[in-house]
Design an enzyme around this catalytic site. Sequence first.
Site, PDB file in Angstrom:
ATOM      1  CG  ASP A   1       6.752   7.689  -1.270  1.00 29.91           C
ATOM      2  OD1 ASP A   1       5.960   6.916  -0.689  1.00 29.91           O
ATOM      3  OD2 ASP A   1       6.360   8.651  -1.946  1.00 29.91           O
TER       4      ASP A   1
ATOM      5  CG  HIS B   1      -2.157  -0.910   0.920  1.00 30.54           C
ATOM      6  ND1 HIS B   1      -3.467  -0.531   1.144  1.00 30.54           N
ATOM      7  CD2 HIS B   1      -2.215  -2.174   0.436  1.00 30.54           C
ATOM      8  CE1 HIS B   1      -4.279  -1.531   0.807  1.00 30.54           C
ATOM      9  NE2 HIS B   1      -3.535  -2.540   0.392  1.00 30.54           N
TER      10      HIS B   1
ATOM     11  N   GLY C   1       5.147   5.260  -5.546  1.00 31.58           N
ATOM     12  CA  GLY C   1       6.372   4.509  -5.250  1.00 31.58           C
ATOM     13  C   GLY C   1       6.592   4.221  -3.772  1.00 31.58           C
TER      14      GLY C   1
END
Length: 158
Positions: free
Chosen positions: A73, A65, A71
Site C-alpha cells: 500500500d 518491505h 499489504g
Amino acid sequence: MASMSDRIPTFLALCLLFCCVHGQMNQNYYQKSCPNLQTIVQSVVSQAIGTEARMGASLLRLFFHDCFVQGCDASILLDDTPTFTGEKTAFPNVNSVRGYEVIDAIKSQVEASCPATVSCADIVALAARDSVNLLGGPTWNVVLGRKDARTASLSQAN
Ligand code: HEM
C-alpha cells in the site's frame, strides 16, 4: 407491465455490478486513464539501473518491505511528520531500504502525464517487476488498482 418501483431493485443491482466491475483490480486498470504508465516506469527504472545495477535489487526489496506491513500500500514511502511516524525509521528499513528517489522520479513523471490517477503502491509493484526483468530475471503481469495507505505502522515494520 412492470411499474417504475418494480424496476428500482434491478436498477440498483446493475449499479452495484457496475461499481464492482469498474473498481476491480486488473492488468489494464490504467489503460485509458494513464496509457504511458508502464513505459514511464520501465524507462526510469532502466536509467536508474544503468547508473547503478544494484538499484534493481533495492527496488525489489523496497516492494517486499512495503508489502510485508499491512499489504502493498506504499506505506513505506510516508515520511515522518511532527504528528505522524511512518515506517522509514523501522529497524529493517532505516539506512538500509534504498530507491525512494527512484520511486519519486517515476511518480513525478507519471503525475506530469496523468495527474492524480496512479497509486504509488502500483508504481512500486511495477518498478520491482521491471527491475528484476531488466537485470535478466523473469517478468510477470502486475495486476493494478492498489490504493495508497494513509497510515503506516512502525511497530509492525519492526
Ligand atoms: C523475512 C525475510 C527476509 C529477511 C530477514 C531479509 C533480510 C535481508 C537483509 C538483512 C538484507 C541486507 C540489508 C542491508 O544490507 O542493509 C537483505 C537484502 C536484500 N533482500 Fe532480503 N530479507 C528477507 C526477505 C527477502 C525477500 C522476500 C526478498 C525478495 C522479494 C528479499 C530481497 C532482498 C534484496 C534484493 C536485498 C538486497 C537489497 C540491496 O542491495 O539494496 N529479501 N535482506
